[in-house]
Design a protein around this motif. Structure first.
Motif, PDB file in Angstrom:
ATOM      1  N   ASN A   1      49.946  40.489  46.485  1.00 36.54           N
ATOM      2  CA  ASN A   1      49.632  41.313  45.165  1.00 36.54           C
ATOM      3  C   ASN A   1      49.098  40.504  44.247  1.00 36.54           C
ATOM      4  N   VAL A   2      47.994  40.643  44.193  1.00 33.27           N
ATOM      5  CA  VAL A   2      47.196  39.900  42.877  1.00 33.27           C
ATOM      6  C   VAL A   2      46.651  40.840  41.732  1.00 33.27           C
ATOM      7  N   LEU A   3      47.198  40.506  40.537  1.00 29.76           N
ATOM      8  CA  LEU A   3      46.561  40.876  39.431  1.00 29.76           C
ATOM      9  C   LEU A   3      45.838  40.008  38.887  1.00 29.76           C
ATOM     10  N   VAL A   4      44.291  40.649  38.617  1.00 29.28           N
ATOM     11  CA  VAL A   4      43.668  39.902  37.998  1.00 29.28           C
ATOM     12  C   VAL A   4      43.209  40.654  36.342  1.00 29.28           C
ATOM     13  N   VAL A   5      43.778  39.627  35.546  1.00 31.76           N
ATOM     14  CA  VAL A   5      43.739  40.113  33.985  1.00 31.76           C
ATOM     15  C   VAL A   5      42.082  39.503  33.603  1.00 31.76           C
ATOM     16  N   LYS A   6      41.420  40.668  33.397  1.00 34.11           N
ATOM     17  CA  LYS A   6      40.058  40.530  32.750  1.00 34.11           C
ATOM     18  C   LYS A   6      39.793  40.744  31.560  1.00 34.11           C
ATOM     19  N   ALA A   7      39.291  39.562  30.930  1.00 38.69           N
ATOM     20  CA  ALA A   7      39.386  39.677  29.245  1.00 38.69           C
ATOM     21  C   ALA A   7      37.981  39.261  28.645  1.00 38.69           C
ATOM     22  N   ASN A   8      36.877  39.899  29.243  1.00 35.26           N
ATOM     23  CA  ASN A   8      35.745  39.801  28.567  1.00 35.26           C
ATOM     24  C   ASN A   8      34.715  41.013  29.138  1.00 35.26           C
TER      25      ASN A   8
ATOM     26  N   VAL B   1      44.500  43.604  45.817  1.00 33.56           N
ATOM     27  CA  VAL B   1      44.139  42.908  44.401  1.00 33.56           C
ATOM     28  C   VAL B   1      43.970  44.309  43.301  1.00 33.56           C
ATOM     29  N   THR B   2      44.362  44.129  42.156  1.00 35.42           N
ATOM     30  CA  THR B   2      44.292  45.003  41.197  1.00 35.42           C
ATOM     31  C   THR B   2      43.541  44.352  39.757  1.00 35.42           C
ATOM     32  N   THR B   3      42.626  44.882  39.259  1.00 31.56           N
ATOM     33  CA  THR B   3      42.200  44.530  37.876  1.00 31.56           C
ATOM     34  C   THR B   3      42.720  45.205  36.792  1.00 31.56           C
ATOM     35  N   TYR B   4      43.193  44.386  35.828  1.00 32.72           N
ATOM     36  CA  TYR B   4      43.681  44.965  34.721  1.00 32.72           C
ATOM     37  C   TYR B   4      42.714  44.739  33.626  1.00 32.72           C
ATOM     38  N   ASP B   5      41.557  45.456  33.362  1.00 31.41           N
ATOM     39  CA  ASP B   5      40.795  45.313  32.311  1.00 31.41           C
ATOM     40  C   ASP B   5      41.078  45.478  30.648  1.00 31.41           C
ATOM     41  N   VAL B   6      41.409  44.432  30.179  1.00 30.85           N
ATOM     42  CA  VAL B   6      41.742  44.718  28.828  1.00 30.85           C
ATOM     43  C   VAL B   6      40.965  45.560  28.061  1.00 30.85           C
ATOM     44  N   PHE B   7      39.733  45.420  28.164  1.00 30.28           N
ATOM     45  CA  PHE B   7      38.499  46.004  27.197  1.00 30.28           C
ATOM     46  C   PHE B   7      38.424  47.479  27.703  1.00 30.28           C
ATOM     47  N   GLU B   8      38.756  47.915  28.853  1.00 29.52           N
ATOM     48  CA  GLU B   8      38.713  49.228  29.340  1.00 29.52           C
ATOM     49  C   GLU B   8      40.185  49.984  29.149  1.00 29.52           C
ATOM     50  N   GLU B   9      41.423  49.489  29.210  1.00 25.58           N
ATOM     51  CA  GLU B   9      42.439  50.073  28.876  1.00 25.58           C
ATOM     52  C   GLU B   9      42.793  50.313  27.381  1.00 25.58           C
ATOM     53  N   ASP B  10      43.576  51.578  27.406  1.00 24.51           N
ATOM     54  CA  ASP B  10      43.765  51.721  26.166  1.00 24.51           C
ATOM     55  C   ASP B  10      45.023  51.159  25.525  1.00 24.51           C
ATOM     56  N   MET B  11      44.582  50.148  24.722  1.00 19.90           N
ATOM     57  CA  MET B  11      45.520  49.045  24.382  1.00 19.90           C
ATOM     58  C   MET B  11      45.803  48.994  22.831  1.00 19.90           C
TER      59      MET B  11
END
Length: 210
Positions: A2-9, A34-44
């Motif tokens: 399981n690969v988590l890609v934390v995308k931060a741009n 693979v899962t992308t966690y897009d920090v700009f798309e998530e409600d954070m």
């Protein structure tokens, strides 16, 4: 795996090198979940007193505000994503000598005693994620690899100190593309060489599962 890609741009790949690094990595990754966690798309929502208020209300059973509920949900989602990953890939730029604020929020959500680390009976920090690995994909327009500039670089170093030093993950690969803004006449070659390294990292990770 399981690969988590934390995308931060959230800038387009045509304009942002770290976004292009993310795209290149994803295009060359095969045979893994693979899962992308897009920090700009998530409600954070940003980490602050509201989160501590929410913790207190969970204990007392009081009704939470909207922001408190959002914070608890966002924090749990980030932690769940990290928990499920065998390998975490951080794809991010250096902005103003450090990481984007949204990526900092992901770190704030997961940097928790009892989850990513703990304290032993002597007060020493103990890493709790030594079973995980991580990869750094970082872009910076200036040159920060020189002895003079290296102490100013607080993006890749920060992520490595947190994920490796505090959480205990093993750094298995790092690709840094730098200097393309400082030397525009060489930018195309610098970026192309870096993206070839990103491809190799993705293919190498795919080969592990083959």
């Amino acid at each position: 795996m399981n690969v988590l890609v934390v995308k931060a741009n959230n800038r387009p790949a045509s304009e942002a090198v770290s976004s292009k690094m993310y795209e290149t990595f994803m295009e060359n990754l095969e045979g893994v979940n693979v899962t992308t966690y897009d920090v700009f798309e998530e409600d954070m929502p940003y980490f602050g007193q509201e989160l501590f208020n929410a913790f207190g209300k969970v204990q007392s059973g009081e009704e939470m505000t909207d922001i408190e509920q959002r914070l608890l949900s966002a924090k749990q989602k980030a932690m769940d994503a990290l928990t499920a990953a065998d390998v975490v890939v951080f794809a991010f730029p250096l902005w103003n000598l450090t990481i984007p604020a949204k990526l900092q929020t992901f770190i704030d959500y997961t940097y928790q005693a009892g989850y990513t680390f703990k304290y032993d009976e002597n007060g020493n920090a103990v890493q709790l994620m030594t079973d995980k690995k991580f990869i750094v994909l970082n872009a910076r327009g200036g040159i920060y690899s020189t002895p003079e500039a290296a102490p100013m670089e607080m993006s890749a170093n920060y992520i490595k100190n947190v994920a490796g030093g505090v959480y205990g993950m093993q750094l298995i690969n790092e690709v840094i593309i730098e200097g393309h803004a400082a030397a525009p006449d060489q930018a195309e070659a610098i970026i192309a060489e870096g993206l070839e390294k990103v491809k190799a990292v993705a293919k190498g990770l795919s080969a592990v599962t083959a």
